[in-house]
Structures are given as C-alpha cells and as structure tokens.
Scaffold this motif. Structure first.
Motif, PDB file in Angstrom:
ATOM      1  N   ASP A  43       0.832  -1.206   0.000  1.00 44.48           N
ATOM      2  CA  ASP A  43       0.000   0.000   0.000  1.00 44.48           C
ATOM      3  C   ASP A  43       0.866   1.255   0.000  1.00 44.48           C
ATOM      4  OD1 ASP A  43      -2.674   1.314   0.333  1.00 44.48           O
ATOM      5  OD2 ASP A  43      -1.751   1.993   2.195  1.00 44.48           O
ATOM      6  N   ALA A  46       2.194   1.769  -3.461  1.00 40.84           N
ATOM      7  CA  ALA A  46       1.173   2.309  -4.360  1.00 40.84           C
ATOM      8  C   ALA A  46       0.972   3.802  -4.116  1.00 40.84           C
ATOM      9  CB  ALA A  46      -0.138   1.557  -4.173  1.00 40.84           C
ATOM     10  N   ARG A  47       0.996   4.221  -2.856  1.00 40.19           N
ATOM     11  CA  ARG A  47       0.842   5.647  -2.555  1.00 40.19           C
ATOM     12  C   ARG A  47       2.035   6.447  -3.079  1.00 40.19           C
ATOM     13  NH1 ARG A  47      -1.918   6.272   3.432  1.00 40.19           N
ATOM     14  NH2 ARG A  47      -3.506   4.662   3.197  1.00 40.19           N
ATOM     15  N   ASP A  50       1.545   6.994  -6.680  1.00 40.58           N
ATOM     16  CA  ASP A  50       0.527   8.022  -6.912  1.00 40.58           C
ATOM     17  C   ASP A  50       1.132   9.421  -6.770  1.00 40.58           C
ATOM     18  OD1 ASP A  50      -2.259   8.787  -7.363  1.00 40.58           O
ATOM     19  OD2 ASP A  50      -2.217   9.489  -5.300  1.00 40.58           O
ATOM     20  N   LEU A 119       2.037   3.322 -11.300  1.00 38.37           N
ATOM     21  CA  LEU A 119       0.920   3.284 -10.353  1.00 38.37           C
ATOM     22  C   LEU A 119       0.010   2.097 -10.636  1.00 38.37           C
ATOM     23  CD1 LEU A 119      -0.800   4.478  -8.106  1.00 38.37           C
ATOM     24  CD2 LEU A 119      -1.862   5.993  -9.805  1.00 38.37           C
ATOM     25  N   ASP A 120      -0.280   1.851 -11.912  1.00 37.22           N
ATOM     26  CA  ASP A 120      -1.136   0.707 -12.268  1.00 37.22           C
ATOM     27  C   ASP A 120      -0.505  -0.605 -11.806  1.00 37.22           C
ATOM     28  OD1 ASP A 120      -2.912   2.443 -13.424  1.00 37.22           O
ATOM     29  OD2 ASP A 120      -2.224   2.105 -15.481  1.00 37.22           O
ATOM     30  N   MET A 123      -0.795  -0.862  -7.974  1.00 39.67           N
ATOM     31  CA  MET A 123      -2.156  -1.182  -7.550  1.00 39.67           C
ATOM     32  C   MET A 123      -2.487  -2.643  -7.847  1.00 39.67           C
ATOM     33  SD  MET A 123      -3.346   1.434  -6.061  1.00 39.67           S
ATOM     34  CE  MET A 123      -5.041   0.857  -5.922  1.00 39.67           C
ATOM     35  N   LEU A 126      -0.795  -4.703  -5.282  1.00 42.26           N
ATOM     36  CA  LEU A 126      -1.498  -4.608  -4.008  1.00 42.26           C
ATOM     37  C   LEU A 126      -2.716  -5.531  -3.992  1.00 42.26           C
ATOM     38  CD1 LEU A 126      -2.080  -3.342  -1.250  1.00 42.26           C
ATOM     39  CD2 LEU A 126      -3.188  -1.428  -2.437  1.00 42.26           C
ATOM     40  N   GLU A 127      -3.498  -5.524  -5.068  1.00 45.69           N
ATOM     41  CA  GLU A 127      -4.681  -6.381  -5.126  1.00 45.69           C
ATOM     42  C   GLU A 127      -4.297  -7.851  -5.158  1.00 45.69           C
ATOM     43  OE1 GLU A 127      -7.816  -5.546  -4.704  1.00 45.69           O
ATOM     44  OE2 GLU A 127      -7.006  -3.542  -4.315  1.00 45.69           O
TER      45      GLU A 127
END
Length: 231
Positions: A43, A46-47, A50, A119-120, A123, A126-127
């Motif tokens: 996470d 990912a931040r 971003d 970023l993609d 993410m 993360l998922e």
C-alpha cells in the motif's frame, strides 16, 4: 446421571463463551487486510507511485514566482537651490513572473505515462497480495475447523475406549473376560490417547499459522467460530 448433566452443562457453557470470544472467517480476513505487513508495504508503494504521477503531471503547469523589496535612505543631500538639506527617502519594488514549458521533446508526457504505468502496476500488485492473503487466511481458518473436528472425534474415541476398558475389567473380575482382552483394550485406549495428543498438536499448529497471518503477537487465547453448516 447428575454428574453427566453437570458435565454437559459445563461443555455447553464453554462452547458459548468460545463462540462469543472467537473469530469469524470474515473478521479474520478483514483484520488481515488491515494489519498484514506485506499489504501495508504494498500500500505504501502504491501511494508513492501516486505521488510520482501527481508530480509528473504538475510539470505541465506554469510556474509562478514573486518578490518584493523595500529600501530607505537617510542623510543630507544637495538640493536644486545649491544648498544642503536633510532628506529621507524610501522606495518599494515588486516583481512577479511566470514560466511554462512549451516543448520538451515529449519528455513530460513520457514521464507521466511511465508514472501512470508504475501506479497501475503497484495497484495490481497490491490487489494480488490482498487476494493471496484472503486465500491463505481462509485455508488456515478451514484447517483449524478441520483439525478441531478431528480432535473432537479422537476425544470421543478415548471416551468409548475408556468405557470398554472399564467394562472388560468388570467382566474379568467375575470371570467373563480374559486378562488378554483387558490388556488389548488398554492398548487400544493408549493408541486413542496418542491420537488425541497428535490431533491437539495439529490444532495448535494450525492456530499458530493463522495468528501469524493476522500478525497477532501470540496465539494465546485465540479461537475461531466454526461456520454454521446450515447457513
């Protein structure tokens, strides 16, 4: 009969307390998603991606700068009448400017695209980790339920074998059973008791596995609520 009734009541009370304090599968999954170290690290990554994307986009915006200055002068100065007089002067100046990159050979667009891809990817990672944790928690939870069922069966068998030992011992006392039969049943009881020990160890290990996935400090006192088969 009274002793049996009290024992059943105690077991029912213990089961009720365990159900109140236990963890459901949904609670385990939600807790893991909030506290798992791998998920937290992903996470944060990912931040960070971003932030990189927002920084890359901001390079398209014009830059604005402003400044101000103030100066004073004190002393005697020559006037137009060719005489000297005491004069004090003050001056203030302001400036403002802006700049914008009109062309950078596609560098800004390329940086934005790279940041968006980063970023993609973050993410998606993360998922993926969240899905892995969900599966691992569910498997560990089911393993606990299964191992507890095995333990219950093993304990039930010990109860049956203990009753058989008592029965054969009583029959042997009146000559209706041989000592060999009693010894054989005692051996069977010992094997059942060993099975209980092994089942308990397996249950403890499965509880430890789940608590580690949940990042709990200790498995002490941890228990799960067995799903309702009719639900």
């Amino acid at each position: 009969m009274k002793a049996i009734t009290l024992t059943l009541a105690a077991l029912a009370l213990a089961g009720s307390i365990r159900a109140q304090q236990g963890w459901t599968l949904d609670r385990c999954i939600d807790y893991a998603l909030e506290n798992n170290i791998q998920i937290r690290q992903s996470d944060i990554a990912a931040r960070t991606r971003d932030v990189d994307l927002n920084s890359a986009r901001s390079n398209r915006l014009p830059g604005v700068s402003a400044s101000a200055s103030q100066s004073w002068s004190f002393g005697r100065s020559l006037t137009i009448d060719n005489t000297y007089a005491n004069t004090n002067t003050a001056s203030t100046s302001f400036s403002i400017g802006t700049d914008m990159t009109l062309f950078a050979g596609g560098r800004i667009s390329g940086n934005i695209q790279n940041a968006r891809l980063g970023l993609d990817a973050a993410m998606a990672d993360l998922e993926r980790i969240k899905d892995d944790v969900r599966v691992q928690v569910a498997q560990a939870f089911i393993q606990i339920v299964y191992n507890r069922s095995i333990l219950d069966v093993a304990q039930g068998q010990v109860t049956i074998d203990s009753m058989q030992v008592e029965r054969l011992t009583a029959l042997a006392a009146i000559g209706k059973a041989s000592s060999a039969e009693v010894a054989s049943q005692r051996a069977t009881l010992a094997q059942s008791q060993l099975s209980v020990t092994q089942a308990q160890n397996n249950l403890n290990m499965s509880i430890l596995t789940l608590t580690q996935l949940l990042e709990l400090p200790s498995p002490e006192g941890f228990d799960v609520i067995q799903p309702d088969a009719d639900a």
